[in-house]
Design a protein around this motif. Sequence first.
Motif, PDB file in Angstrom:
ATOM      1  N   GLU A   6       0.806  -1.132   0.135  1.00 44.46           N
ATOM      2  CA  GLU A   6       0.253  -0.093   0.682  1.00 44.46           C
ATOM      3  C   GLU A   6       0.598   1.261  -0.124  1.00 44.46           C
ATOM      4  OE1 GLU A   6      -2.427  -3.244   2.780  1.00 44.46           O
ATOM      5  OE2 GLU A   6       0.129  -2.750   2.833  1.00 44.46           O
ATOM      6  N   CYS A  22      -2.559   0.407  -4.113  1.00 46.71           N
ATOM      7  CA  CYS A  22      -2.788  -0.646  -3.193  1.00 46.71           C
ATOM      8  C   CYS A  22      -1.788  -1.550  -4.983  1.00 46.71           C
ATOM      9  CB  CYS A  22      -3.198  -2.047  -3.539  1.00 46.71           C
ATOM     10  SG  CYS A  22      -3.118  -3.284  -2.573  1.00 46.71           S
ATOM     11  N   MET A  34     -11.073  -7.369  -3.665  1.00 42.87           N
ATOM     12  CA  MET A  34     -10.194  -7.366  -3.548  1.00 42.87           C
ATOM     13  C   MET A  34     -11.001  -6.023  -2.147  1.00 42.87           C
ATOM     14  SD  MET A  34      -7.200  -7.387  -4.238  1.00 42.87           S
ATOM     15  CE  MET A  34      -5.968  -6.237  -3.360  1.00 42.87           C
ATOM     16  N   TRP A  36     -10.178  -3.584   1.250  1.00 38.34           N
ATOM     17  CA  TRP A  36      -9.419  -2.013   1.776  1.00 38.34           C
ATOM     18  C   TRP A  36     -10.162  -2.544   3.989  1.00 38.34           C
ATOM     19  CZ3 TRP A  36      -5.080   0.797   1.166  1.00 38.34           C
ATOM     20  CH2 TRP A  36      -5.017   0.164   0.114  1.00 38.34           C
ATOM     21  N   ILE A  70     -13.841   2.751  -4.094  1.00 32.42           N
ATOM     22  CA  ILE A  70     -12.997   2.285  -4.518  1.00 32.42           C
ATOM     23  C   ILE A  70     -12.956   1.104  -6.074  1.00 32.42           C
ATOM     24  CG2 ILE A  70     -14.353  -0.307  -4.015  1.00 32.42           C
ATOM     25  CD1 ILE A  70     -11.484  -1.978  -3.066  1.00 32.42           C
ATOM     26  N   ARG A  72     -10.663  -0.130  -9.388  1.00 28.83           N
ATOM     27  CA  ARG A  72      -8.754  -1.254  -9.647  1.00 28.83           C
ATOM     28  C   ARG A  72      -8.673  -0.921 -11.015  1.00 28.83           C
ATOM     29  NH1 ARG A  72     -10.662  -7.418  -7.787  1.00 28.83           N
ATOM     30  NH2 ARG A  72      -8.150  -6.981  -9.370  1.00 28.83           N
ATOM     31  N   VAL A  79      -5.656  -1.307  -6.793  1.00 28.71           N
ATOM     32  CA  VAL A  79      -6.078  -1.611  -6.307  1.00 28.71           C
ATOM     33  C   VAL A  79      -6.258   0.670  -5.690  1.00 28.71           C
ATOM     34  CG1 VAL A  79      -8.398  -1.639  -4.676  1.00 28.71           C
ATOM     35  CG2 VAL A  79      -6.992  -3.533  -6.108  1.00 28.71           C
ATOM     36  N   LEU A  81      -7.858   3.544  -3.302  1.00 27.02           N
ATOM     37  CA  LEU A  81      -9.445   4.079  -2.430  1.00 27.02           C
ATOM     38  C   LEU A  81      -9.485   5.443  -2.964  1.00 27.02           C
ATOM     39  CD1 LEU A  81     -11.812   2.588  -0.589  1.00 27.02           C
ATOM     40  CD2 LEU A  81     -10.137   3.517   1.513  1.00 27.02           C
ATOM     41  N   TYR A  94      -4.510   1.388   7.154  1.00 32.02           N
ATOM     42  CA  TYR A  94      -5.660   1.080   5.794  1.00 32.02           C
ATOM     43  C   TYR A  94      -4.307  -0.027   5.205  1.00 32.02           C
ATOM     44  CZ  TYR A  94      -8.917   4.842   6.497  1.00 32.02           C
ATOM     45  OH  TYR A  94     -10.440   5.151   7.139  1.00 32.02           O
ATOM     46  N   CYS A  95      -5.332  -0.716   5.075  1.00 35.44           N
ATOM     47  CA  CYS A  95      -4.432  -2.143   4.588  1.00 35.44           C
ATOM     48  C   CYS A  95      -5.653  -3.083   3.283  1.00 35.44           C
ATOM     49  CB  CYS A  95      -4.416  -3.505   5.224  1.00 35.44           C
ATOM     50  SG  CYS A  95      -3.094  -3.209   7.398  1.00 35.44           S
ATOM     51  N   CYS A  96      -4.606  -2.478   2.014  1.00 35.59           N
ATOM     52  CA  CYS A  96      -6.029  -4.311   1.331  1.00 35.59           C
ATOM     53  C   CYS A  96      -5.454  -5.157   1.553  1.00 35.59           C
ATOM     54  CB  CYS A  96      -4.837  -3.604  -0.236  1.00 35.59           C
ATOM     55  SG  CYS A  96      -3.650  -3.969  -0.824  1.00 35.59           S
ATOM     56  N   TRP A 114      -2.588  -9.848   2.772  1.00 35.99           N
ATOM     57  CA  TRP A 114      -2.896  -8.468   3.256  1.00 35.99           C
ATOM     58  C   TRP A 114      -1.472  -8.012   3.155  1.00 35.99           C
ATOM     59  CZ3 TRP A 114      -6.841  -6.533   5.908  1.00 35.99           C
ATOM     60  CH2 TRP A 114      -7.956  -7.764   6.336  1.00 35.99           C
TER      61      TRP A 114
END
Length: 124
Positions: A6, A22, A34, A36, A70, A72, A79, A81, A94-96, A114
């Motif tokens: 990310e 991401c 995918m 978030w 979101i 992609r 990807v 956000l 924040y994690c994808c 992750w």
Amino acid sequence: QVQLVESGGGLVQAGGSLRLSCAASGRTFSSYAMGWFRQAPGKEREFVAAITWSGGSTYYADSVKGRFVISRDSAKNMVYLQMNSLRPEDTATYCCAAVRVLRRVGVPQDYDYWGQGTQVTVSS
């Protein structure tokens, strides 16, 4: 195998915008849905948004609906956000995440891969 990285986090004032990215590696990325997620200190990991492998369907948490988008680009293995009208309560890491079969969009345990996360801080 899918690896996720990310970027795009930072410090922003309330009402501002950020765009998280991401980057995914792995030749099968386009076949993965995918998501978030975010986690604030002392709180549980929280679903934010998800998108199907085709990009045809998107899902959002009520708390971000109408503010976050979101998207992609499978050709680029990316990807995104887009976060608008940010609030102090959006502050989190924040994690994808990637999942081969999207069944329960908001359940982090269902996701297979992750990233490490990117910090978003919204000041009031």
